[in-house]
Design an enzyme around this catalytic site. Structure first.
Site, PDB file in Angstrom:
ATOM      1  N   CYS A 269       0.836  -1.203   0.000  1.00  0.00           N
ATOM      2  CA  CYS A 269       0.000   0.000   0.000  1.00  0.00           C
ATOM      3  C   CYS A 269       0.870   1.253   0.000  1.00  0.00           C
ATOM      4  CB  CYS A 269      -0.933  -0.009   1.209  1.00  0.00           C
ATOM      5  SG  CYS A 269      -2.153   1.322   1.219  1.00  0.00           S
ATOM      6  N   CYS A 270       1.913   1.257   0.814  1.00  0.00           N
ATOM      7  CA  CYS A 270       2.833   2.403   0.851  1.00  0.00           C
ATOM      8  C   CYS A 270       3.497   2.612  -0.506  1.00  0.00           C
ATOM      9  CB  CYS A 270       3.907   2.186   1.920  1.00  0.00           C
ATOM     10  SG  CYS A 270       3.349   2.392   3.626  1.00  0.00           S
TER      11      CYS A 270
ATOM     12  N   CYS B 203      -0.719   8.626   7.067  1.00  0.00           N
ATOM     13  CA  CYS B 203      -2.091   8.368   6.656  1.00  0.00           C
ATOM     14  C   CYS B 203      -2.966   8.130   7.890  1.00  0.00           C
ATOM     15  CB  CYS B 203      -2.155   7.149   5.738  1.00  0.00           C
ATOM     16  SG  CYS B 203      -1.376   7.405   4.130  1.00  0.00           S
TER      17      CYS B 203
ATOM     18  N   CYS C  54      -3.293   4.682   9.561  1.00  0.00           N
ATOM     19  CA  CYS C  54      -2.018   4.097   9.989  1.00  0.00           C
ATOM     20  C   CYS C  54      -1.301   4.922  11.048  1.00  0.00           C
ATOM     21  CB  CYS C  54      -1.103   3.914   8.782  1.00  0.00           C
ATOM     22  SG  CYS C  54      -1.783   2.854   7.504  1.00  0.00           S
TER      23      CYS C  54
ATOM     24  N   CYS D 168       8.131   3.502   5.508  1.00  0.00           N
ATOM     25  CA  CYS D 168       7.190   3.271   4.415  1.00  0.00           C
ATOM     26  C   CYS D 168       7.885   2.900   3.118  1.00  0.00           C
ATOM     27  CB  CYS D 168       6.329   4.512   4.193  1.00  0.00           C
ATOM     28  SG  CYS D 168       7.284   5.963   3.699  1.00  0.00           S
TER      29      CYS D 168
END
Length: 237
Positions: free
Chosen positions: A117-118, A200, A203, A227
């Site tokens: 996702c990062c 985010c 997170c 990340c």
């Protein structure tokens, strides 16, 4: 390239933040870019660049999952300095594919999923943002995390093929806060609620007194809490 990096480290030795940023802008005209996530460190650098009209492009990565307070700060910063801030978004098709295949919160399921996702939301857009750049300015400080202790002011970033410049590397937390107060620099109101390192929204959480500053990032993991943007110490070429 390492000789050039070493030379730059010598040139900025003993210089102020403003002087070192100006020097880099002069050494690499039109090819210096600063990536801001609108954290406290980033706001210090943004203030120094904008207030002194230093020729460094300021950009940010909008992952699509930021806090409302972060978006509010982006607008407040634009209003304060009347300067452009370039925004890079992740590729819509890639985000759609990720969410379709793994759901909205796959990052909670494993470190690999979180890093995926990062990569989609941050690492890939960063590569586009740095295309054509010779120097990437960051807001890294050595005391933020253990794996940043060995960084130098200037490093060669092999992955992005740029020179990375960390002008606040040796600043303490108190020095940073003092700067923000002295010059009334706008900052994220979440910092007043226990959020030290802000990323985010899904997170990031506030930290308790005495917790490590990075404890609120990906708090469910026991990883290095990176990340992928600054995960590996730069390697000389």
């Amino acid at each position: 390239m390492q000789e050039r990096v070493d030379e730059l480290n010598r040139l900025v030795e003993g210089k102020s933040l403003v002087a070192s940023l100006a020097l880099v802008a002069e050494e690499f005209p039109g090819t210096v870019r600063f990536s801001s996530a609108f954290g406290q460190e980033d706001q210090v650098i943004t203030d120094a660049i904008f207030k002194n009209d230093i020729a460094i492009e300021v950009f940010t990565l909008d992952t699509g999952r930021l806090f409302k307070e972060t978006y509010d700060l982006i607008d407040r910063t634009r209003s304060r300095y009347k300067k452009p801030i370039k925004v890079y978004f992740p590729k819509a098709e890639t985000v759609q594919e990720l969410v379709t295949n793994k759901g909205m919160h796959s990052f909670y399921e494993s470190v690999d999923n979180r890093k995926e996702c990062c990569f989609v939301r941050k690492v890939e857009p960063l590569k586009r943002a740095l295309k054509g750049a010779e120097v990437w300015v960051t807001g890294l400080r050595a005391s933020q995390s253990d794996n940043r202790q060995g960084f130098n002011m200037f490093e060669w970033d092999e992955g992005n093929q740029v020179i990375k410049f960390n002008p606040l590397l040796h600043w303490s937390y108190d020095e940073m806060i003092d700067y923000l107060k002295e010059f009334s620099v706008p900052y994220n109101t979440l910092h007043d609620k226990g959020f030290i390192s802000i990323g985010c929204a899904p997170c990031t959480r506030a930290i308790a007194p005495g917790e490590h500053p990075r404890a609120g990032r990906w708090w469910w993991e026991t990883s290095q809490k990176e990340c992928g943007l600054h995960q590996v110490k730069a390697v000389a070429s």
